[in-house]
Write an enzyme that holds these catalytic residues in place. Sequence first.
Site, PDB file in Angstrom:
ATOM      1  N   GLY A 110     -13.664 -35.564 -15.974  1.00  0.00           N
ATOM      2  CA  GLY A 110     -14.126 -34.190 -16.054  1.00  0.00           C
ATOM      3  C   GLY A 110     -15.273 -33.942 -17.027  1.00  0.00           C
ATOM      4  N   LEU A 163     -42.689 -78.776  -8.382  1.00  0.00           N
ATOM      5  CA  LEU A 163     -41.489 -78.968  -7.565  1.00  0.00           C
ATOM      6  C   LEU A 163     -41.091 -80.438  -7.499  1.00  0.00           C
ATOM      7  CD1 LEU A 163     -42.585 -76.655  -4.619  1.00  0.00           C
ATOM      8  CD2 LEU A 163     -40.745 -76.190  -6.265  1.00  0.00           C
ATOM      9  N   SER A 182     -38.982 -78.455 -14.708  1.00  0.00           N
ATOM     10  CA  SER A 182     -39.027 -77.322 -15.648  1.00  0.00           C
ATOM     11  C   SER A 182     -39.425 -76.017 -14.955  1.00  0.00           C
ATOM     12  CB  SER A 182     -39.951 -77.614 -16.829  1.00  0.00           C
ATOM     13  OG  SER A 182     -41.193 -78.112 -16.424  1.00  0.00           O
TER      14      SER A 182
END
Lengths: 324, 633
Positions: B34, B466, B539
Amino acid sequence: MPESTMNTVAAQATMPVTPAAPLGDGLSPRLRRLEAEAIFIMREAVSEFRNPVMLYSIGKDSSAMLHVALKAFYPSKLPFPVLHVDTTWKFREMIAFRDETAARLGLELIVHTNQEGVARGISPIASGSSLHTQVMKTEALRQALDKYKFDAAFGGARRDEEKSRAKERIFSHRSAAHAWDPRNQRPELWNIFNTRIKPGESMRVFPLSNWTELDVWEYVRAERIPVVPLYFAKERPVVERDGLLIMRDDDRLPLLPGEKPRMERVRFRTLGCYPLTGAIRSNADTLDAIIDEMRTSASSERQGRAIDHDDSGSMEKKKREGYF
Amino acid sequence: MDSLVQSRSLAPASAVADTRPALRLLTCGSVDDGKSTLIGRLLYEQNLIYDDHLAALERDSKKHGTNGAEIDFALLLDGLEAEREQGITIDVAYRYFSTRKRSFIVADTPGHEQYTRNMATGASNSELAVLLVDARKGLLPQTRRHAIIASLLGIRHVVLAVNKIDLVDFDRTVFDGIAAKFSEFAAQLNFTQVVAIPLSARYGDNVSLRSARMPWHAGPSLLDYLESVDVEPGVQGKPFRMPVQWVNRPNSDFRGFAGTIVSGSIRPGDEVVVLPSGRTTRVARIVSADGDLAAGQAKDAVTLTLADEIDVARGDVIAGTGNRPQAADQFAAQLVWMSSHALQPGRSYLMKIGSQTTIATVTELRHRVDVDTLGKLAAKTLALNEVGVCNIATAAQVVFDPYAENRDTGSFILIDRYSNETVAGGMISFALRRATNVHLQNLTVGKQARSALKHHRPAVLWFTGLSGAGKSTIANLVEAGLHARGVHTIMLDGDNIRHGLNKDLGFTETDRVENIRRIGEVAKLMTDAGLIVLCSFISPFRAERQMVRELLPEGEFLEIFVDTPLDQCIARDPKGLYRRALAGEIKNFTGVDQVYETPESPELRLMAGQQEADALANQVIDELVRRDICVKH
Ligand SMILES: Nc1nc2c(ncn2[C@@H]2O[C@H](COP(=O)(O)OP(=O)(O)O)[C@@H](O)[C@H]2O)c(=O)[nH]1
């Protein structure tokens, strides 16, 4: 092409005439705290941003904000220019007041108008309030911020003004496209503001966030800050449309068949483009009278703005699109 | 609602007697207890709702309300469109109102479990919390949690509002039971005052007026209490502190230091110390646009000039000479984690404390705090909404007071250096002395001397990219080329390191950070030995590469981005790893289900999809020559 004029007046810092009283003596502890908070916010922004600007809309909030800024950096002059986005539909008294203020305070004033919008014939009358606001205010502001590469812009908005503002941060992030993302706001803890942005992004900074409309008026009174005379009641030529009292500031406002401006004693609670700004019937012609009237007023200040009336979520929509 | 500016009370303007700064309070409690109804009711009873807002409210109550035809006061407070549609409050919203006696700024924060962060944000700027409880439900885990967060954030005054008392027939025993339980629980927290009030937000009992339906309640109504409570004893009496925000130099004759006094007071002539430098001087003037001031006190924004010309910059703290703040670069702190990206111990973040910004690393997460019980839990990381106790190391000395002594000089935020997101709020507990105890060994034969023997300069060549991009192939060719020129090199390769030094680490984000941290430290030792260190690691995270960069002196870290498009790497797939990752057999595989964060400004970018490895290796050697790291032949 957007076009702006730059108007640099004297480099001396000038303060509005105030009585030689110690700082804040005329201010209640409540106003003094609000002023100090606004000063803190402004100094923080000036320290952390490369190229801030103050958005100056000529209204009472801008006048108060400007006054706080002059105090924040005294005795240096304002360390940033002041930008007015001119839709070409402002009240003439506003423009006169703006130029007089810039000269009196030695401001570096930039006035920007969306010339493309002017060329397209955009106007509040021909295009309607929402297109006019979009092109002449929202887009114009973006043009100006991009043109001068401002990375932070002070605005005089208060959180008590409108629902969506109640949740906006004091340092409010804008994407490179000037959009506000209410879902993704940075939490603001204590009074430590995260001012980091990436290239192209910017920040809107609201030093008066925690002020109420009444605080602004009491501050204006205590610090004797000049404001546009339109805030004070006077006989003015008005027509009544959709429940709004519109002042015919020049003859670009076409009269409807059978419509005739009447002289009525009115004043304005907020100022904007004259065809979109409703006056209220009032006898309040002094600051004391305005403050008294406010205390007993039964409606909110934005009631006189045509652009908020569409529906109650409309301000939030505008802001996500880059409305200030 | 929006603009709840002032009461259109019957009183004349001059009767607004109270000029104290606004009371900043926070409403919290479980969802549906409330909160919104309570604030809405309060405003309504104080006649603070404008006619146009009331009309909008009646309209909205029909459309969205939960009370049928009755006015739903909660709708006054819900702000953003989407959340209104969903019927929930999701963020912090600020409300402003004044009664004849006092003005208030209310931070309205949500009760949903996942929004601890918003509650902490609201609490950080509040002096008092109104904690709602549903009389039928009593204390819930959320109630305890919110009390704990309020206490943690330094709130000392709490109102326990036992709401919906109408639904338990205004029964005193229910109220007393809840109040007793809460005070038992709150004994372990740091509140100085807890006041329990039974009320019905919906019907207005004990909201602004004391209720005739609860004659047994002797205490004040909620509003009576809020109007009279004093929450700010003491800041003026505390030691003087002013973080320097901005140096004011309009011309060469004037040098002012602008800032906000966070505690204590100051007068011209007072002796002050500038930290961290420790120089002492006196305040000459307190300059203001309205003339010089005789004094400045806590919360004032001032401009000071000093008697002596000493070096003072943004980030410094001016303090009284008696009780000084501390300066340290290692300390214990509590963190409230605010980001959906979990804390990575070892990663560097920006830390902003007062007007100072520096780089900080969480060196050790001691434990997580269970915010439902205050218990200590073992943890390796902190996720969104979690609270923890940790050790932090900073790149520069930080000037502070413990948070318990001074909220302004003891609080900080952490910022992610790449997304610029505010990831945590922090509170300093105490300085760790370790930094000063472990003196660095002073070595007689230095790095320069070792390097001079070798006729080349040390450097770290960091090959990132990658899997299958060609990092190791190129690095091997570069090493061979350097070796042929008489350059002393060493190769650190991902697989080899993982078989030895880092064999205890896996591939989660946390372990990857630690992996790179260790490699960075090893690489640094090797540059101390004067070597050129070739590192080839995927990394994937910018922050880790940045971390290694910062371990080394400027110019010794060369980030070499081996830029081969992902589809080409997948096509090459030299170790068959992509095939397995794509089949779901390997988790956390970079490029497949973990991101690779592309370097933003590498020293060298090799377009490895387009050229032969030999040519690319020559590009690297040319770059070393261009940078005077080694000679051409
Ligand atoms: N009977 C009764 N119902 C209440 C009272 N206070 C709130 N409510 C109802 O409880 C529901 C949740 O209230 P709301 O204010 O939205 O809760 P919030 O999530 O804490 O903001 C609404 O349907 C209210 O009408 C009360 O004192 N008595």
